[in-house]
Design a protein around this motif. Structure first.
Motif, PDB file in Angstrom:
ATOM      1  N   TYR A 167       0.819  -5.405  -1.920  1.00 10.12           N
ATOM      2  CA  TYR A 167       1.899  -5.873  -2.800  1.00 10.12           C
ATOM      3  C   TYR A 167       1.745  -5.283  -4.193  1.00 10.12           C
ATOM      4  N   PHE A 168       0.528  -5.277  -4.713  1.00 12.22           N
ATOM      5  CA  PHE A 168       0.276  -4.684  -6.029  1.00 12.22           C
ATOM      6  C   PHE A 168       0.605  -3.195  -6.038  1.00 12.22           C
ATOM      7  N   LEU A 169       0.115  -2.472  -5.033  1.00 16.26           N
ATOM      8  CA  LEU A 169       0.367  -1.037  -4.970  1.00 16.26           C
ATOM      9  C   LEU A 169       1.841  -0.730  -4.739  1.00 16.26           C
ATOM     10  N   LEU A 170       2.527  -1.589  -4.006  1.00 14.05           N
ATOM     11  CA  LEU A 170       3.956  -1.380  -3.781  1.00 14.05           C
ATOM     12  C   LEU A 170       4.725  -1.439  -5.092  1.00 14.05           C
ATOM     13  N   ILE A 171       4.406  -2.414  -5.922  1.00 13.16           N
ATOM     14  CA  ILE A 171       5.082  -2.522  -7.214  1.00 13.16           C
ATOM     15  C   ILE A 171       4.767  -1.313  -8.086  1.00 13.16           C
ATOM     16  N   ILE A 172       3.484  -0.953  -8.163  1.00 16.16           N
ATOM     17  CA  ILE A 172       3.075   0.166  -9.008  1.00 16.16           C
ATOM     18  C   ILE A 172       3.691   1.472  -8.526  1.00 16.16           C
ATOM     19  N   SER A 173       3.668   1.710  -7.220  1.00 18.01           N
ATOM     20  CA  SER A 173       4.148   2.988  -6.683  1.00 18.01           C
ATOM     21  C   SER A 173       5.661   3.120  -6.804  1.00 18.01           C
ATOM     22  N   VAL A 174       6.398   2.028  -6.632  1.00 16.36           N
ATOM     23  CA  VAL A 174       7.857   2.093  -6.778  1.00 16.36           C
ATOM     24  C   VAL A 174       8.236   2.397  -8.221  1.00 16.36           C
ATOM     25  N   VAL A 175       7.595   1.729  -9.161  1.00 13.26           N
ATOM     26  CA  VAL A 175       7.869   1.995 -10.582  1.00 13.26           C
ATOM     27  C   VAL A 175       7.513   3.438 -10.925  1.00 13.26           C
ATOM     28  N   ALA A 235       0.649   4.118   3.453  1.00 13.39           N
ATOM     29  CA  ALA A 235       0.103   4.210   4.811  1.00 13.39           C
ATOM     30  C   ALA A 235      -1.090   5.153   4.859  1.00 13.39           C
ATOM     31  N   LEU A 236      -0.954   6.330   4.245  1.00  9.73           N
ATOM     32  CA  LEU A 236      -2.066   7.280   4.219  1.00  9.73           C
ATOM     33  C   LEU A 236      -3.255   6.728   3.432  1.00  9.73           C
ATOM     34  N   ALA A 237      -2.979   6.045   2.327  1.00  6.37           N
ATOM     35  CA  ALA A 237      -4.069   5.493   1.512  1.00  6.37           C
ATOM     36  C   ALA A 237      -4.840   4.425   2.274  1.00  6.37           C
ATOM     37  N   LEU A 238      -4.127   3.554   2.998  1.00  7.15           N
ATOM     38  CA  LEU A 238      -4.808   2.514   3.771  1.00  7.15           C
ATOM     39  C   LEU A 238      -5.605   3.117   4.917  1.00  7.15           C
ATOM     40  N   LEU A 239      -5.046   4.119   5.571  1.00  7.43           N
ATOM     41  CA  LEU A 239      -5.761   4.794   6.651  1.00  7.43           C
ATOM     42  C   LEU A 239      -7.018   5.474   6.119  1.00  7.43           C
ATOM     43  N   LEU A 240      -6.893   6.151   4.995  1.00  7.38           N
ATOM     44  CA  LEU A 240      -8.040   6.839   4.400  1.00  7.38           C
ATOM     45  C   LEU A 240      -9.087   5.846   3.917  1.00  7.38           C
ATOM     46  N   ALA A 241      -8.642   4.738   3.350  1.00  7.68           N
ATOM     47  CA  ALA A 241      -9.587   3.734   2.855  1.00  7.68           C
ATOM     48  C   ALA A 241     -10.399   3.127   3.981  1.00  7.68           C
ATOM     49  N   ASN A 242      -9.810   2.994   5.169  1.00  6.12           N
ATOM     50  CA  ASN A 242     -10.547   2.450   6.302  1.00  6.12           C
ATOM     51  C   ASN A 242     -11.724   3.337   6.693  1.00  6.12           C
ATOM     52  N   PHE A 243     -11.577   4.647   6.494  1.00  2.00           N
ATOM     53  CA  PHE A 243     -12.664   5.572   6.819  1.00  2.00           C
ATOM     54  C   PHE A 243     -13.686   5.680   5.684  1.00  2.00           C
ATOM     55  N   LEU A 244     -13.288   5.282   4.478  1.00  6.37           N
ATOM     56  CA  LEU A 244     -14.166   5.462   3.319  1.00  6.37           C
ATOM     57  C   LEU A 244     -14.594   4.131   2.715  1.00  6.37           C
ATOM     58  N   VAL A 245     -14.602   3.069   3.515  1.00  2.63           N
ATOM     59  CA  VAL A 245     -14.946   1.758   2.978  1.00  2.63           C
ATOM     60  C   VAL A 245     -16.449   1.533   2.936  1.00  2.63           C
ATOM     61  N   VAL A 260      -8.462   4.204  -3.614  1.00  2.00           N
ATOM     62  CA  VAL A 260      -9.534   3.475  -4.290  1.00  2.00           C
ATOM     63  C   VAL A 260      -9.195   1.990  -4.399  1.00  2.00           C
ATOM     64  N   ILE A 261      -7.936   1.680  -4.701  1.00  2.00           N
ATOM     65  CA  ILE A 261      -7.535   0.272  -4.782  1.00  2.00           C
ATOM     66  C   ILE A 261      -7.649  -0.393  -3.414  1.00  2.00           C
ATOM     67  N   TYR A 262      -7.251   0.320  -2.378  1.00  2.00           N
ATOM     68  CA  TYR A 262      -7.370  -0.229  -1.021  1.00  2.00           C
ATOM     69  C   TYR A 262      -8.834  -0.432  -0.623  1.00  2.00           C
ATOM     70  N   VAL A 263      -9.710   0.480  -1.010  1.00  2.00           N
ATOM     71  CA  VAL A 263     -11.135   0.322  -0.710  1.00  2.00           C
ATOM     72  C   VAL A 263     -11.665  -0.968  -1.325  1.00  2.00           C
ATOM     73  N   ALA A 264     -11.266  -1.225  -2.572  1.00  2.00           N
ATOM     74  CA  ALA A 264     -11.698  -2.468  -3.222  1.00  2.00           C
ATOM     75  C   ALA A 264     -11.171  -3.691  -2.469  1.00  2.00           C
ATOM     76  N   GLY A 265      -9.918  -3.610  -2.001  1.00  2.00           N
ATOM     77  CA  GLY A 265      -9.365  -4.717  -1.234  1.00  2.00           C
ATOM     78  C   GLY A 265     -10.054  -4.917   0.098  1.00  2.00           C
ATOM     79  N   LEU A 266     -10.385  -3.830   0.775  1.00  2.00           N
ATOM     80  CA  LEU A 266     -11.069  -3.921   2.065  1.00  2.00           C
ATOM     81  C   LEU A 266     -12.484  -4.458   1.917  1.00  2.00           C
TER      82      LEU A 266
END
Length: 247
Positions: A167-175, A38-48, A126-132
């Motif tokens: 979905y990608f980040l969810l898998i990576i972060s859970v592992v 949640a924080l990463a997506l919020l931050l990526a919206n400001f830094l896109v 950074v991954i979210y920025v690329a997605g956005l």
């Protein structure tokens, strides 16, 4: 060496240490992963947007994720130290009593969550920025023409189209969360009173401190099975809701 069959697994599953470590690890994952994303997506919206300041801030936020985890853990241990830590020094200036952050079973896990979130936030961002940045601007322009508000545009346009990234980040972060070791080992060593004793810390202590290779190997297999089951469950529940471009 005598063959013991499944005895190591039975001993682990019936033991209090394993159940405590599994519970602590699950609590850590359930709290830290949603907060991180949640924080990463919020931050990526400001830094896109591409500006010099934004590129600098991206690098600044990303730096902890490539910094030595041991060094980060030591520095944060000083920050949360009871007698000379920065956090307690700030509290003292407001007339508040010192808090035993790393010695309190109620607070130590929260400190570990804060430190791990701070370290991994930059990578997720950074991954979210690329997605956005991959979302076509025409969709936002059409939403503005239709009079869509920011929240509706985010909910109806941004979030669905960034689901593959989520979905990608969810898998990576859970592992990664299930395998957390260094931060806990340096800051709390699983304490106090086993309040931060994660599964990998238990594995390390069993196999490489107590030299019980049989139980350590059994615990590694159990951890693998847990991650495999979670991956299948996530694929069934979330994977079907992820729509990739062109699919």
């Amino acid at each position: 060496m005598p063959f013991v069959g499944l005895e190591n697994y039975r001993y682990l599953l019936e033991g209090e240490e394993f159940r405590n470590s599994l519970y602590i690890t699950l609590v850590f994952v359930v709290i830290s992963v949603p907060v991180r994303l949640a924080l990463a997506l919020l931050l990526a919206n400001f830094l896109v947007n591409e500006t010099k300041l934004v590129r600098f801030l991206r690098g600044a936020y990303f730096l902890p994720s490539v910094t030595s985890t041991v060094a980060i853990s030591v520095i944060w241990s000083w920050i949360f130290a009871t007698d000379f830590g920065l956090v307690n020094s700030i509290l003292s200036t407001f007339g508040l009593e010192k808090v035993t952050w790393l010695q309190s079973p109620m607070l130590a896990l929260w400190v570990v969550i804060i430190v791990n979130t701070w370290k991994q936030l930059g990578y997720d961002m950074v991954i979210y920025v690329a997605g956005l940045q991959a979302i076509p601007n025409e969709l936002y322009e059409a939403s503005q023409v239709d009079g869509g508000k920011k929240w509706h545009v985010f909910r109806r346009v941004t979030f669905p189209l960034v689901m593959p990234t989520t979905y990608f980040l969810l898998i990576i972060s859970v592992v990664e969360s299930f395998q957390i070791f260094t931060i806990v080992n340096v800051m709390t060593n699983g304490g106090p009173a086993f309040a931060t004793d994660m599964l990998v810390n238990l594995l390390y202590r069993t196999g490489f401190v107590l030299f019980d290779i049989g139980q350590g190997s059994a615990l590694a297999v159990i951890l693998f099975v847990i991650l495999l089951v979670l991956a299948v469950v996530k694929s069934k529940l979330i994977g079907k809701k992820v729509h990739y471009e062109g699919s």
